[in-house]
Design a protein around this motif. Structure first.
Motif, PDB file in Angstrom:
ATOM      1  N   ASN A 163      -8.799-102.224   4.833  1.00 37.97           N
ATOM      2  CA  ASN A 163      -9.264-101.362   5.886  1.00 37.97           C
ATOM      3  C   ASN A 163      -9.232-102.112   7.195  1.00 37.97           C
ATOM      4  O   ASN A 163     -10.063-102.919   7.163  1.00 37.97           O
ATOM      5  CB  ASN A 163     -10.435-100.566   5.606  1.00 37.97           C
ATOM      6  CG  ASN A 163     -10.659 -99.637   6.409  1.00 37.97           C
ATOM      7  OD1 ASN A 163     -10.406 -99.771   7.630  1.00 37.97           O
ATOM      8  ND2 ASN A 163     -11.791 -98.767   5.889  1.00 37.97           N
ATOM      9  N   LYS A 169      -3.995 -97.063  -0.813  1.00 39.98           N
ATOM     10  CA  LYS A 169      -4.682 -98.088   0.075  1.00 39.98           C
ATOM     11  C   LYS A 169      -6.185 -98.509  -0.410  1.00 39.98           C
ATOM     12  O   LYS A 169      -6.954 -97.779  -1.062  1.00 39.98           O
ATOM     13  CB  LYS A 169      -4.736 -97.551   1.450  1.00 39.98           C
ATOM     14  CG  LYS A 169      -5.605 -96.389   1.543  1.00 39.98           C
ATOM     15  CD  LYS A 169      -5.477 -95.670   2.905  1.00 39.98           C
ATOM     16  CE  LYS A 169      -6.361 -94.553   3.365  1.00 39.98           C
ATOM     17  NZ  LYS A 169      -6.152 -94.107   4.720  1.00 39.98           N
ATOM     18  N   HIS A 197      -1.314 -88.540  -1.227  1.00 36.79           N
ATOM     19  CA  HIS A 197      -0.910 -88.218   0.026  1.00 36.79           C
ATOM     20  C   HIS A 197      -0.505 -89.061   1.027  1.00 36.79           C
ATOM     21  O   HIS A 197      -1.092 -90.399   0.907  1.00 36.79           O
ATOM     22  CB  HIS A 197      -2.207 -87.285   0.496  1.00 36.79           C
ATOM     23  CG  HIS A 197      -1.935 -86.371   1.557  1.00 36.79           C
ATOM     24  ND1 HIS A 197      -2.147 -86.727   2.898  1.00 36.79           N
ATOM     25  CD2 HIS A 197      -1.709 -85.136   1.733  1.00 36.79           C
ATOM     26  CE1 HIS A 197      -1.696 -85.740   3.721  1.00 36.79           C
ATOM     27  NE2 HIS A 197      -1.523 -84.823   3.019  1.00 36.79           N
ATOM     28  N   ILE A 198       0.293 -88.727   1.831  1.00 37.44           N
ATOM     29  CA  ILE A 198       0.668 -89.678   3.019  1.00 37.44           C
ATOM     30  C   ILE A 198      -0.458 -90.242   3.597  1.00 37.44           C
ATOM     31  O   ILE A 198      -0.270 -91.441   3.933  1.00 37.44           O
ATOM     32  CB  ILE A 198       1.583 -88.836   3.940  1.00 37.44           C
ATOM     33  CG1 ILE A 198       2.471 -90.057   4.871  1.00 37.44           C
ATOM     34  CG2 ILE A 198       0.847 -87.727   4.918  1.00 37.44           C
ATOM     35  CD1 ILE A 198       3.550 -89.387   5.812  1.00 37.44           C
ATOM     36  N   SER A 199      -1.480 -89.761   3.894  1.00 34.12           N
ATOM     37  CA  SER A 199      -2.678 -90.183   4.318  1.00 34.12           C
ATOM     38  C   SER A 199      -3.276 -91.451   3.569  1.00 34.12           C
ATOM     39  O   SER A 199      -3.989 -92.261   4.082  1.00 34.12           O
ATOM     40  CB  SER A 199      -3.730 -89.372   4.761  1.00 34.12           C
ATOM     41  OG  SER A 199      -4.052 -88.761   3.400  1.00 34.12           O
ATOM     42  N   GLU A 200      -2.935 -91.330   2.282  1.00 35.25           N
ATOM     43  CA  GLU A 200      -3.703 -92.505   1.396  1.00 35.25           C
ATOM     44  C   GLU A 200      -2.568 -93.509   1.100  1.00 35.25           C
ATOM     45  O   GLU A 200      -2.978 -94.223   0.300  1.00 35.25           O
ATOM     46  CB  GLU A 200      -3.903 -91.719   0.223  1.00 35.25           C
ATOM     47  CG  GLU A 200      -5.038 -90.826   0.219  1.00 35.25           C
ATOM     48  CD  GLU A 200      -6.403 -91.547   0.394  1.00 35.25           C
ATOM     49  OE1 GLU A 200      -6.509 -92.839  -0.133  1.00 35.25           O
ATOM     50  OE2 GLU A 200      -7.191 -90.876   1.173  1.00 35.25           O
ATOM     51  N   TYR A 229       5.021 -84.914   2.559  1.00 37.41           N
ATOM     52  CA  TYR A 229       3.494 -84.970   2.456  1.00 37.41           C
ATOM     53  C   TYR A 229       3.090 -86.058   1.409  1.00 37.41           C
ATOM     54  O   TYR A 229       1.758 -86.153   1.410  1.00 37.41           O
ATOM     55  CB  TYR A 229       2.900 -83.850   2.214  1.00 37.41           C
ATOM     56  CG  TYR A 229       3.426 -82.956   1.117  1.00 37.41           C
ATOM     57  CD1 TYR A 229       3.096 -83.167   0.007  1.00 37.41           C
ATOM     58  CD2 TYR A 229       4.438 -81.940   1.256  1.00 37.41           C
ATOM     59  CE1 TYR A 229       3.563 -82.413  -1.317  1.00 37.41           C
ATOM     60  CE2 TYR A 229       5.152 -81.219   0.104  1.00 37.41           C
ATOM     61  CZ  TYR A 229       4.472 -81.476  -1.078  1.00 37.41           C
ATOM     62  OH  TYR A 229       4.875 -81.027  -2.344  1.00 37.41           O
ATOM     63  N   GLY A 230       3.954 -86.699   0.785  1.00 36.55           N
ATOM     64  CA  GLY A 230       3.178 -87.639  -0.108  1.00 36.55           C
ATOM     65  C   GLY A 230       4.545 -87.965  -1.202  1.00 36.55           C
ATOM     66  O   GLY A 230       5.458 -87.854  -1.049  1.00 36.55           O
ATOM     67  N   SER A 285      -1.248 -95.578   3.448  1.00 39.25           N
ATOM     68  CA  SER A 285      -1.365 -96.568   4.556  1.00 39.25           C
ATOM     69  C   SER A 285      -2.465 -96.430   5.405  1.00 39.25           C
ATOM     70  O   SER A 285      -2.820 -95.465   5.779  1.00 39.25           O
ATOM     71  CB  SER A 285      -0.129 -96.998   5.232  1.00 39.25           C
ATOM     72  OG  SER A 285      -0.274 -97.918   6.221  1.00 39.25           O
ATOM     73  N   TRP A 286      -3.349 -97.629   5.722  1.00 42.09           N
ATOM     74  CA  TRP A 286      -4.310 -97.418   6.680  1.00 42.09           C
ATOM     75  C   TRP A 286      -3.540 -97.237   8.097  1.00 42.09           C
ATOM     76  O   TRP A 286      -4.471 -96.725   9.134  1.00 42.09           O
ATOM     77  CB  TRP A 286      -5.318 -98.662   6.712  1.00 42.09           C
ATOM     78  CG  TRP A 286      -5.879 -98.872   5.501  1.00 42.09           C
ATOM     79  CD1 TRP A 286      -5.884 -99.448   4.639  1.00 42.09           C
ATOM     80  CD2 TRP A 286      -7.168 -98.056   5.272  1.00 42.09           C
ATOM     81  NE1 TRP A 286      -6.758 -99.514   3.601  1.00 42.09           N
ATOM     82  CE2 TRP A 286      -7.526 -98.520   3.910  1.00 42.09           C
ATOM     83  CE3 TRP A 286      -8.016 -97.082   5.947  1.00 42.09           C
ATOM     84  CZ2 TRP A 286      -8.716 -97.993   3.308  1.00 42.09           C
ATOM     85  CZ3 TRP A 286      -8.959 -96.666   5.385  1.00 42.09           C
ATOM     86  CH2 TRP A 286      -9.308 -97.103   4.028  1.00 42.09           C
ATOM     87  N   LYS A 287      -2.421 -97.541   8.247  1.00 39.26           N
ATOM     88  CA  LYS A 287      -1.972 -97.167   9.745  1.00 39.26           C
ATOM     89  C   LYS A 287      -1.169 -95.978   9.633  1.00 39.26           C
ATOM     90  O   LYS A 287      -0.698 -95.417   8.350  1.00 39.26           O
ATOM     91  CB  LYS A 287      -1.061 -98.425  10.084  1.00 39.26           C
ATOM     92  CG  LYS A 287       0.120 -98.704   9.205  1.00 39.26           C
ATOM     93  CD  LYS A 287       0.853 -99.728   9.832  1.00 39.26           C
ATOM     94  CE  LYS A 287       2.322-100.265   8.823  1.00 39.26           C
ATOM     95  NZ  LYS A 287       2.948-101.225   9.553  1.00 39.26           N
ATOM     96  N   ARG A 288      -0.852 -95.332  10.991  1.00 38.56           N
ATOM     97  CA  ARG A 288      -0.147 -94.053  10.799  1.00 38.56           C
ATOM     98  C   ARG A 288       1.396 -94.296  10.358  1.00 38.56           C
ATOM     99  O   ARG A 288       2.077 -95.300  10.713  1.00 38.56           O
ATOM    100  CB  ARG A 288       0.115 -93.374  12.299  1.00 38.56           C
ATOM    101  CG  ARG A 288      -1.247 -93.158  12.545  1.00 38.56           C
ATOM    102  CD  ARG A 288      -1.197 -92.233  14.162  1.00 38.56           C
ATOM    103  NE  ARG A 288      -2.439 -92.126  14.533  1.00 38.56           N
ATOM    104  CZ  ARG A 288      -3.142 -93.043  15.370  1.00 38.56           C
ATOM    105  NH1 ARG A 288      -2.566 -93.957  15.624  1.00 38.56           N
ATOM    106  NH2 ARG A 288      -4.577 -92.397  15.920  1.00 38.56           N
TER     107      ARG A 288
END
Length: 422
Positions: free
Chosen positions: A301, A296, A255-258, A240-241, A260-263
């Motif tokens: 973005n 990121k 966090h993993i969502s932070e 998760y990060g 990269s802007w891509k999946r």
């Protein structure tokens, strides 16, 4: 454990009372002999502190093997270099000069040769040990010394004439890691155990390191604020990060969502353990000691890039990345996919997107609509096809008009020629 090592050195001494007494008659005090071990010799030295065996010596000369001293008696005094200092880095040739006075302990007299062998390091040992024990009694005392040797089970640290044993588990070096890097380095430690009878002490480097780390952490949190940027080191990766060390003893999580802007499927797609990265504070909870980090950057973005460089109406090369019953998804730019509705794939009716498109194929499409709030992009291949068809029709019409013009010109020329012939 602390101990003071037998090492040779040489000096001249002067009796602290100034009395003109023969050194040969020392029955009142026990004499140190060659067959004594260090602990026993030190005990004798301490027991004789007020006896004739403790003298003051004045340096009269220095040779490579000894220091010659005057102890105020007819016997010539000398200090073997091995008895000069407990400090393994000491250099008598550089440190001692004629006229220096030292407190010394008589080790051996030789009436036949008229000499007295003396020890400065043993005299120092008793005094320094007592000073050391007194300082160690204060819990907050932090000593500083040099790691003089690696021994079984730990290291020995030399500090102000005393050697302190530090177990490997208290050196601060991770378990299983070699202690060699500590050798000859300066370290800080606290004394956790003293055996005054055996003249041994045990110290802990780890205790001081923990206290220093605690202070660093306290100072870090005192000035922490959202938005601050730091350069940190990636310490651990989870599903998760990524955990990043910002300062000694302080870590935050990206966090993993932070990342990269891509999946991405895993943090390792972007960073790896040991990487040095720039992060910023997104959120901090001082009570729970939790820090959320951002990685990121806003300027990266893809939606900002799309807004700036790809307005509605732009024709772009897109890559088909997925199919559904109602259309195909295609990557416009890294991080942004758009939908080509099934009705916009061809200029004719098709049953399914696969009738025309293939996953991985690159095609031209027009951006027909962008919803930045919902993060949606609409694409159309049909719009381009229609434009191409319109362009072809216009070209045909233009060519037909041009041909008609040529015919009319030819007919006019023929009429003119007939009229001229009449």
């Amino acid at each position: 454990m602390s101990e003071i090592v037998n090492e040779p050195i040489e000096i001249e001494a002067k009796v602290d009372t100034g009395a003109e007494q023969e050194v040969t008659n020392v029955e009142a005090a026990r004499e140190i002999t060659d067959d004594m071990d260090f602990t026993e010799a030190l005990e004798v030295s301490l027991a004789n502190m007020n006896s004739n065996q403790r003298v003051i010596g004045v340096v009269m000369g220095i040779t490579p093997t000894e220091i010659q001293v005057d102890i105020g008696r007819k016997h010539a005094g000398f200090i073997p270099m091995s008895e000069y200092s407990n400090d393994p880095t000491a250099d008598a040739a550089k440190e001692v000069k004629i006229g220096d006075e030292f407190e010394l302990i008589i080790m051996k007299t030789n009436d036949a040769e008229g000499t007295v062998m003396l020890s400065k390091k043993r005299a120092d040992a008793g005094r320094l040990w007592n000073e050391f024990v007194k300082a160690a009694e204060a819990e907050d005392t932090v000593f500083e010394g040099v790691v003089s040797e690696i021994v079984r089970g730990g290291v020995r640290v030399f500090t102000n004439g005393v050697k302190v044993f530090v177990p490997a588990s208290l050196t601060g070096v991770p378990k299983g890691q070699a202690l060699d890097d500590l050798l000859k380095t300066s370290v800080k430690f606290k004394v956790i155990e003293v055996d005054d009878k055996r003249k041994r002490a045990v110290g802990s480097i780890r205790t001081v390191l923990r206290e220093e780390r605690k202070e660093i952490v306290s100072q870090f949190w005192a000035q922490l604020a959202e938005g601050q940027e730091y350069t940190g080191t990636v310490k651990t990766l989870t599903n998760y990060g990524a955990f990043v060390e910002l300062a000694a003893g302080v870590e935050g999580m990206v966090h993993i969502s932070e990342l990269s802007w891509k999946r991405i499927k895993h943090p390792s797609d972007v960073v790896k353990v040991g990487d040095t990265i720039k992060v910023f504070i997104k959120e901090a909870d001082a009570e729970k000691k939790r820090i959320s980090l951002g990685f990121k950057r806003a300027e990266d973005n893809p939606w900002e890039i799309l807004k700036r460089d790809y307005p509605e109406g732009t024709v772009v090369d897109v890559k088909v990345v997925g199919m559904t019953t109602f259309g195909a998804f295609a990557q416009v730019i890294p991080g942004i996919d758009g939908l080509i509705h099934i009705s916009q794939i061809a200029n004719k009716h098709i049953e399914k997107p696969q009738d025309v498109l293939t996953a991985g194929e690159t095609v031209q499409a027009k951006i027909t609509a962008i919803d930045f709030d919902k993060k949606r992009v609409s694409l159309s291949v049909r719009a381009i096809l229609a434009e191409e068809e319109a362009a072809e029709e216009a070209e045909i019409i233009e060519e037909a008009a041009a041909a008609e013009e040529v015919v009319e010109e030819v007919a006019a020329e023929e009429v003119a020629a007939e009229e001229s012939a009449e």
